[in-house]
Structure formats: structure tokens, C-alpha cells
Design an enzyme around this catalytic site. Structure first.
Site, PDB file in Angstrom:
ATOM      1  CB  VAL A  14      40.140  29.305  38.914  1.00 27.17           C
ATOM      2  CG1 VAL A  14      38.773  29.471  38.251  1.00 27.17           C
ATOM      3  CG2 VAL A  14      40.088  29.828  40.350  1.00 27.17           C
ATOM      4  CE  LYS A  45      52.300  33.369  35.257  1.00 26.96           C
ATOM      5  NZ  LYS A  45      52.452  33.803  36.663  1.00 26.96           N
ATOM      6  CB  VAL A 132      31.525  38.964  43.490  1.00 29.45           C
ATOM      7  CG1 VAL A 132      31.020  39.245  44.902  1.00 29.45           C
ATOM      8  CG2 VAL A 132      32.079  40.242  42.865  1.00 29.45           C
ATOM      9  CE  LYS A 205      36.334  38.523  46.318  1.00 29.19           C
ATOM     10  NZ  LYS A 205      36.598  37.528  47.380  1.00 29.19           N
ATOM     11  N   GLY A 302      37.957  28.533  46.096  1.00 31.30           N
ATOM     12  CA  GLY A 302      38.221  27.123  45.838  1.00 31.30           C
ATOM     13  C   GLY A 302      38.098  26.813  44.366  1.00 31.30           C
TER      14      GLY A 302
END
Length: 430
Positions: A14, A45, A132, A205, A302
Site C-alpha cells: 500500500v 525495515k 474498510v 471492519k 490491492g
């Protein structure tokens, strides 16, 4: 305002999408807010990891405080996941007067009210549209588009992984384990899919949706939960014979000021709009007293769909900055939480029983139902061989309390070997 500086917590799927959307939509962002948007720092990271987005490694950092404490960063975008550590980061960001946009439904389901209160105290925005249903603007739809209406029911498919699995099982007659392996290979399911297939992801959600839709603090523990791990090909075939399609349904219903919230595999009439939502897509049906029925549909996950929701929240924060109204959009819940008792929750039920194939068994089963004020809408009996049979039935609407009592009595009933499966049924008024 010369420019707006953004700090990113996380640069995975994302986070990379957020970078792409900001860079490729810079002209639209300029038009919307009148100044450029730049990503000043991004917490990662590993600095030298190969990524599918071009980004200057000089803005990458391993130290969260370089994002959280930088006085030049106006907005912190959190797309790193996790709960406890991430909550600490967002508390620090808000107390240092930074606005926050998050895609973290796990965090918001557990700590949402606390973080929203902290944001309000510090005159900061905390937006979480992407938490959500990915790219579907369902939260904004509830808060803004349906702000004047009174929401009475929300039901929907809010997890793409489980919808992909149930779609494949239904259409191709394959087993749960077989389709899960394919979903993992395609990247629709995590290596550890427990939160998805167990229903926890959907429950988080629904807690968020119910809190906003009903203006009532609904906690994760208030959501009745059942996943899809026990669903079999036979369940889906029998459902089809009766004219139903199975989906993992998040369900929230308010009558007066009393509510029920659940996530469970449910059978929908084939004509129901949600029955035709397939594969990894999500959809949420919203019922309002004034507007009637509305449906929000689209990709539920996605990189780019979710990133689009994140950047839309960014635009909302930036518009508030220009107007000087940050921290004023959060509205405290209007109602005290009142959950329905089991005797107030009504629905139809699908039930499969394995029984002894002998005279009187079906009559005994019918007697158990009638003594508890329940009746059958549909009944099917199939021989299994060796003097055994399977009875599949759908009840008329009955209370959850009565149905649970019926299940207990059936398990003790002579001639009934075991209860094979049971599911809620949505559709029809009887």
C-alpha cells in the site's frame, strides 16, 4: 502554503501505491489544494530492499522518530500494519500536532475511539477511509453522503480473500483447502490466512462500520463471529438446490436503539445483488430510513485501490488545513451501545442433519421444531446408504435463542447422528 510534507510509516504494497498515486496525480492534487505534495520521509525495515516504486533512498529511514518528530512533516500516513507498536507511533504523531491518515483496520477496530479522541484534543485530523473495503469510499459515504439519514442496516462482503474462495468453491465444486492454496499462490491470501478465513478481518471492519453507521461505540468483542473454514462443497451444492449462494456476510442491524452485529457465512437468494459479487470484489449494502437501499461496490484490496483511498483522505486533511478546521470533523457517538439479546435476533436458518433412515425420525425432528415455535420453509431428504439419511432444511424466521435451543435438543434426539452444518439465511420475509 508553499507545499505540504508527508511522512510515510511503511513502504510495502500500500505504501508503494501511495507514492505512485501522489507522483502520478500531482497535477490533480495541485488543482485540489493549490500547492505541491511531497513525501519527506518514509519509515522502512530495510533501506536497500528492491521495491516496485522509484524512490530516493535518501528519504528512507529506519528510525520512526525521523518521521514522527520532524517539525516540517504536516501529515503522517500509516500503512505499516500491526497494532500495539503502531498505536504508540500514532499517539506520538498526534501529540506532536501531526495529522494522521491510516489504512489500519486492526488498529482502528481496537483503539479507534481512543485515537480519535486524542486527535480531537490536539486539533488534528485522523482519517481512516482505506481501513474498510479498500478503494470503496464506504466510510465517507456513511459520514458525509448519508449524514442526514438514519441507517438501519448494513450488510456486505468486506473481505476479498474469503469471497474469492467461496466463489471458486461454488462455481468449480472444489474444496476449501484446494482453493485456499490457489488464493495464496495468487497473492489473494496471506501465508497465514487465519484472520481472513476465520472472519476476524471482516469483524474488525464491521465494528468500524457499525460505530460510524449507528453512531454507537461498537467493540470488536460485540461482533458475533463465524468463519468459513468448515464450509464444504456439499453445503454449497445443497444451497444451490434451494436457490441460494453462500457469502461471508458482515451484518449490522438496528431496531430502535438496539443493534446486532455479526460476521458469518450466510446464504443469500440468487437474486440478491450481493450474490453476484464474485472473486476478490467487495460490496456493502446500506439501508437508510430516507434513502432506502444503496450499494457500494468495488475492489476491496490491492495496492492502487487502497492507495487511492489513502490519498483521498490526504486531500481531505489538506483541504481542512487550508480552511483552518482540522480536528473538528470527528463527532462523538450519539447513542449508548445497546446490543440485542438472542431472543431479539430473527432470521431463517439452513440446517443439515445426518440421521438414522427409519420411520418416525423426521416426525421427531418436526416435533422439536414445533415445540420451540419454529417451522420449515423447505425440506430435502437424501439416503446415504447403510440405513442412514441426510435431512437438509431451511426454517422460517425464528429467534436465535430458539434455534440454539433446537440444536441442543436435536443433538440429544434419538435417531439423529449429528448436526452436519448450519448457516444463517438472508432473503424473503417469511
Amino acid at each position: 502554503m508553499e507545499s505540504i510534507s508527508v511522512g510515510l510509516l511503511g513502504l510495502g504494497t500500500v505504501g508503494s501505491g501511495v507514492v505512485k498515486v501522489i507522483e502520478s496525480h500531482q497535477d490533480k492534487l495541485m488543482h485540489q489544494i493549490g500547492c505541491p505534495v511531497q513525501i519527506k520521509k518514509a519509515l522502512v525495515k530495510e533501506i536497500n530492499k528492491v521495491r516496485d516504486v522509484d524512490i530516493d533512498t535518501s528519504i528512507l529511514t529506519l528510525d520512526p522518530e525521523e518521521v514522527l518528530l520532524d517539525p516540517e512533516i504536516d501529515i503522517v500516513v500509516e500503512v505499516m500494519g500491526n497494532i500495539e507498536e503502531t498505536k504508540e507511533h500514532l499517539v506520538k504523531a498526534l501529540t506532536h500536532k501531526k495529522h494522521v491518515v491510516t489504512a489500519n483496520k486492526d488498529l482502528m477496530a481496537v483503539y479507534g475511539p481512543e485515537l480519535l479522541s486524542l486527535a480531537s484534543e490536539n486539533q488534528c485530523d485522523l482519517f481512516y477511509e482505506a481501513s474498510v473495503a479498500g478503494g470503496i469510499p464506504i466510510l465517507r459515504g456513511l459520514v458525509d453522503g448519508l449524514a442526514s439519514d438514519r441507517i438501519t442496516k448494513m450488510m456486505g462482503i468486506v473481505n476479498g480473500t474469503t469471497n474469492f474462495i467461496l466463489t471458486k468453491m461454488t462455481k468449480e465444486g472444489r474444496s476449501f483447502d484446494d482453493v485456499l492454496a490457489e488464493a495464496q499462490a495468487l497473492g489473494f491470501a496471506e501465508a497465514d490466512p487465519t484472520a481472513d478465513v476465520g472472519g476476524l478481518d471482516s469483524a474488525r471492519k464491521m465494528a468500524i462500520l457499525s460505530t460510524l453507521g449507528f453512531s454507537m461505540n461498537i467493540d470488536l468483542d460485540d461482533v458475533k463471529l463465524k468463519g468459513i473454514t468448515e464450509v464444504t462443497e456439499e453445503d454449497l451444492q445443497y444451497a444451490k438446490q434451494f436457490g441460494y449462494i453462500m457469502k461471508l456476510i458482515g451484518y449490522a442491524h438496528r431496531e430502535g436503539n438496539r443493534v446486532e452485529v455479526s460476521v458469518e457465512p450466510a446464504l443469500l437468494e440468487e437474486s440478491h445483488p450481493l450474490a453476484s459479487v464474485n472473486d476478490e470484489y467487495n460490496a456493502v449494502y446500506v439501508y437508510g430510513e430516507a434513502v432506502g437501499e444503496t450499494m457500494f461496490y468495488g475492489p476491496g484490496a490491492g495496492s492502487l485501490p487502497t492507495a487511492t483511498a489513502v490519498v483521498s483522505d490526504l486531500v481531505g486533511v489538506m483541504k481542512n488545513m487550508r480552511l483552518g478546521v482540522n480536528g473538528k470533523s470527528a463527532v462523538s457517538p450519539q447513542f449508548l451501545k445497546q446490543l440485542k439479546d438472542d431472543e431479539e435476533i430473527y432470521s431463517k436458518h439452513f440446517l443439515r442433519l445426518h440421521v438414522e433412515d427409519e420411520v418416525g425420525v423426521l416426525s421427531s425432528i418436526t416435533s422439536v421444531f414445533s415445540q420451540n415455535g419454529a417451522s420449515f420453509e423447505k425440506v430435502l431428504q437424501n439416503p446415504l446408504g447403510e440405513e442412514k439419511a441426510e435431512i437438509v432444511l431451511v426454517t422460517h424466521k425464528t429467534s436465535l435463542k430458539s434455534f440454539e435451543k433446537i440444536l441442543v435438543e436435536l443433538r440429544d434426539l434419538k435417531g439423529v447422528q449429528f448436526v452436519k452444518s448450519t448457516y444463517r439465511v438472508e432473503g424473503g420475509d417469511a
